[in-house]
Enzyme design. Structure first.
Site, PDB file in Angstrom:
ATOM      1  N   ASP A  11      40.928  38.575  45.752  1.00 36.90           N
ATOM      2  CA  ASP A  11      40.652  37.398  46.565  1.00 36.90           C
ATOM      3  C   ASP A  11      42.113  36.512  46.302  1.00 36.90           C
ATOM      4  O   ASP A  11      42.052  35.573  45.913  1.00 36.90           O
ATOM      5  CB  ASP A  11      39.352  36.673  45.819  1.00 36.90           C
ATOM      6  CG  ASP A  11      39.622  36.324  44.305  1.00 36.90           C
ATOM      7  OD1 ASP A  11      38.867  35.396  43.881  1.00 36.90           O
ATOM      8  OD2 ASP A  11      40.432  36.875  43.606  1.00 36.90           O
ATOM      9  N   ASP A  16      46.071  37.326  42.081  1.00 35.76           N
ATOM     10  CA  ASP A  16      46.048  38.592  42.457  1.00 35.76           C
ATOM     11  C   ASP A  16      47.213  38.832  43.348  1.00 35.76           C
ATOM     12  O   ASP A  16      47.562  40.253  43.389  1.00 35.76           O
ATOM     13  CB  ASP A  16      44.788  38.203  43.759  1.00 35.76           C
ATOM     14  CG  ASP A  16      43.589  37.628  43.402  1.00 35.76           C
ATOM     15  OD1 ASP A  16      43.525  36.524  43.031  1.00 35.76           O
ATOM     16  OD2 ASP A  16      42.475  38.599  43.042  1.00 35.76           O
ATOM     17  N   ASN A  41      38.563  33.033  45.526  1.00 33.39           N
ATOM     18  CA  ASN A  41      39.331  31.787  45.261  1.00 33.39           C
ATOM     19  C   ASN A  41      39.398  30.660  46.588  1.00 33.39           C
ATOM     20  O   ASN A  41      39.476  29.587  46.353  1.00 33.39           O
ATOM     21  CB  ASN A  41      40.768  32.274  44.926  1.00 33.39           C
ATOM     22  CG  ASN A  41      41.002  32.718  43.593  1.00 33.39           C
ATOM     23  OD1 ASN A  41      40.608  32.340  42.692  1.00 33.39           O
ATOM     24  ND2 ASN A  41      41.711  33.961  43.640  1.00 33.39           N
ATOM     25  N   THR A 127      39.955  42.315  41.185  1.00 34.54           N
ATOM     26  CA  THR A 127      40.432  41.141  40.629  1.00 34.54           C
ATOM     27  C   THR A 127      39.809  39.814  41.191  1.00 34.54           C
ATOM     28  O   THR A 127      40.443  38.820  41.108  1.00 34.54           O
ATOM     29  CB  THR A 127      41.600  41.151  40.780  1.00 34.54           C
ATOM     30  OG1 THR A 127      42.116  40.997  42.127  1.00 34.54           O
ATOM     31  CG2 THR A 127      42.755  42.205  40.150  1.00 34.54           C
ATOM     32  N   PHE A 168      35.176  32.537  36.607  1.00 37.81           N
ATOM     33  CA  PHE A 168      35.070  32.305  37.798  1.00 37.81           C
ATOM     34  C   PHE A 168      34.564  33.500  38.464  1.00 37.81           C
ATOM     35  O   PHE A 168      33.550  33.519  39.389  1.00 37.81           O
ATOM     36  CB  PHE A 168      36.227  32.052  38.335  1.00 37.81           C
ATOM     37  CG  PHE A 168      36.282  31.801  39.899  1.00 37.81           C
ATOM     38  CD1 PHE A 168      36.793  32.638  40.597  1.00 37.81           C
ATOM     39  CD2 PHE A 168      35.812  30.601  40.533  1.00 37.81           C
ATOM     40  CE1 PHE A 168      36.868  32.666  42.343  1.00 37.81           C
ATOM     41  CE2 PHE A 168      35.997  30.166  41.724  1.00 37.81           C
ATOM     42  CZ  PHE A 168      36.314  31.260  42.750  1.00 37.81           C
ATOM     43  N   ASN A 169      35.117  34.746  38.459  1.00 34.68           N
ATOM     44  CA  ASN A 169      34.462  36.074  39.197  1.00 34.68           C
ATOM     45  C   ASN A 169      33.372  36.109  38.952  1.00 34.68           C
ATOM     46  O   ASN A 169      32.688  36.717  40.016  1.00 34.68           O
ATOM     47  CB  ASN A 169      35.685  37.138  38.848  1.00 34.68           C
ATOM     48  CG  ASN A 169      36.923  36.975  39.294  1.00 34.68           C
ATOM     49  OD1 ASN A 169      37.262  36.207  40.451  1.00 34.68           O
ATOM     50  ND2 ASN A 169      37.903  37.693  38.943  1.00 34.68           N
ATOM     51  N   HIS A 242      45.968  36.042  35.214  1.00 31.37           N
ATOM     52  CA  HIS A 242      44.828  36.829  35.022  1.00 31.37           C
ATOM     53  C   HIS A 242      44.826  38.230  35.591  1.00 31.37           C
ATOM     54  O   HIS A 242      44.963  39.213  34.725  1.00 31.37           O
ATOM     55  CB  HIS A 242      43.572  36.146  35.527  1.00 31.37           C
ATOM     56  CG  HIS A 242      43.437  34.714  34.997  1.00 31.37           C
ATOM     57  ND1 HIS A 242      43.066  34.502  33.748  1.00 31.37           N
ATOM     58  CD2 HIS A 242      43.574  33.745  35.788  1.00 31.37           C
ATOM     59  CE1 HIS A 242      42.656  33.088  33.743  1.00 31.37           C
ATOM     60  NE2 HIS A 242      43.114  32.820  34.986  1.00 31.37           N
ATOM     61  N   ASP A 243      45.018  38.317  36.826  1.00 34.10           N
ATOM     62  CA  ASP A 243      44.886  39.615  37.393  1.00 34.10           C
ATOM     63  C   ASP A 243      45.797  40.622  37.315  1.00 34.10           C
ATOM     64  O   ASP A 243      45.673  41.927  37.400  1.00 34.10           O
ATOM     65  CB  ASP A 243      44.778  39.223  38.916  1.00 34.10           C
ATOM     66  CG  ASP A 243      43.495  38.578  39.418  1.00 34.10           C
ATOM     67  OD1 ASP A 243      43.479  37.599  40.320  1.00 34.10           O
ATOM     68  OD2 ASP A 243      42.676  38.530  38.560  1.00 34.10           O
TER      69      ASP A 243
HETATM   70  O1  RIB Z   1      38.812  33.544  36.273  1.00 30.19           O
HETATM   71  C1  RIB Z   1      40.109  33.790  36.850  1.00 30.19           C
HETATM   72  C2  RIB Z   1      40.016  35.005  38.060  1.00 30.19           C
HETATM   73  O2  RIB Z   1      39.295  33.963  38.997  1.00 30.19           O
HETATM   74  C3  RIB Z   1      41.138  35.477  38.600  1.00 30.19           C
HETATM   75  O3  RIB Z   1      41.020  36.528  39.203  1.00 30.19           O
HETATM   76  C4  RIB Z   1      41.441  34.595  39.668  1.00 30.19           C
HETATM   77  O4  RIB Z   1      42.315  34.926  40.876  1.00 30.19           O
HETATM   78  C5  RIB Z   1      39.963  34.004  40.369  1.00 30.19           C
HETATM   79  O5  RIB Z   1      39.704  35.206  41.120  1.00 30.19           O
HETATM   80 CA    CA Z   2      41.669  36.906  41.720  1.00 29.98          CA
END
Ligand code: RIB
Ligand code: CA
Length: 312
Positions: A11, A16, A41, A127, A168-169, A242-243
């Site tokens: 996303d 990402d 996102n 991701t 979040f994801n 993160h990703d």
């Molecule tokens: O919480 C972080 C994740 O949520 C990452 O993948 C960021 O890109 C969002 O998608």
């Molecule tokens: Ca992401």
């Protein structure tokens, strides 16, 4: 060793985008079969546009991009422009993509690619919210035993980032996350406990900028934008990257450590929707269903990332 065939379900989102570039820069380790996009996102139209912009930035119009689900399975979509900006890739102006979207839906592309390839050879690398992956599993359960594994960014053993409980994801589509963790495929979970050790400090941002290519300048530009929100919110020296940890794990697994645990996803609850309940001390006695990675060699990760970005 032959490169691992993978599908990046994402996303974009600046982090990402870096995950995608790291995959493209590592052909000896990674064969990128396709990019599939999901709402997260930012809305699907934006994530699908951003994926193509990044592929064109890297000169890789050969990689197909399949748009997927525009919203979670049950709950309304919640996006994160407050982190990523209106476009989802704020911090750089990239030309509108000329690469068209593939006609095939992401869910159908995931099913087709896994069923076409020999069993045990395709790795799914989500991701973003897990909507596409979960619906592929529901649509064609036969993909589950054929998967090499699912290596995903999401969840947390400790605190969440969109609520106190949830990352979040998993928060955006908790029902999809529950389907993935219950499906029986080998899952590696790269959650916030690990990614908050991998921070884009000013020194690391300068290392990326010092690569000196237009691509590296673009990456430094959008990461500088991405950096601001989490630095302010957490009072830390840089935002978590993160990703790209998902792709780095495939390339150099020795950079990360964790253990196999039972992980269950909370789909109800006023305060805990999307919570990944990581049974780290096996209190439930139930069999482990995921490798939960919680430690990262951050310096080793950034050394790898800078070395690979310089190749593009
Ligand atoms: O919480 C972080 C994740 O949520 C990452 O993948 C960021 O890109 C969002 O998608
Ligand atoms: Ca992401």
């Amino acid at each position: 060793m032959a490169p691992r065939a993978l599908i990046l379900d994402c996303d974009p989102g600046q982090d990402d985008a870096v995950a995608l570039l790291l995959a493209l820069a590592s052909p000896a380790e990674v064969e990128l079969l396709a990019v599939t996009t999901v709402a997260g996102n930012v809305p699907l139209a934006r994530t699908s546009e951003n994926a193509r912009k990044v592929l064109e930035l890297a000169g890789r119009r050969d990689v197909p991009v399949h748009a997927g689900c525009p919203r979670p399975i049950l709950v309304p979509l919640e996006t994160a422009e407050y982190v990523h900006g209106e476009t989802g890739l704020n911090g750089v102006e990239l030309p509108p993509p000329s690469l068209p979207l593939a006609a095939e839906h992401a869910v159908d592309a995931i099913v087709r690619l896994v069923m076409e390839r020999p069993p045990g050879t395709v790795t799914l690398c989500p991701t973003g919210p897990l909507t596409n992956v979960a619906l592929a599993i529901v649509k064609e359960p036969a993909i589950v035993p054929r998967l090499a594994e699912i290596v995903l960014m999401g969840g947390a053993k400790e605190l969440g980032n969109v609520t106190a409980a949830a990352e979040f994801n998993f928060f955006v589509d908790p029902h999809a996350a529950a389907i993935v963790f219950e499906c029986g495929a080998p899952v590696t979970m790269i959650g916030l406990d690990l990614t908050h050790q991998v921070l884009i400090t000013e020194e690391r941002l300068a290392r990326i900028r010092a690569i000196g290519t237009p691509l590296a300048e673009a990456v430094a530009g959008f990461l500088a934008f991405y950096n601001r929100y989490d630095r302010e919110r957490y009072g830390i020296p840089g935002a978590p990257l993160h990703d790209p940890c998902v792709i780095a794990h495939l390339i150099r697994p020795e950079l990360f450590r964790g253990k196999r645990c039972r992980v269950d996803i909370e789909t109800e609850g006023r305060f805990c929707r999307g919570r990944s309940v990581v049974d780290w001390w096996n209190r439930s006695g139930r069999p482990a269903n995921a490798l939960v990675l919680t430690e990262a060699d951050a310096l080793g990760f950034f050394d790898l990332l800078v070395e690979r970005l310089a190749r593009l």
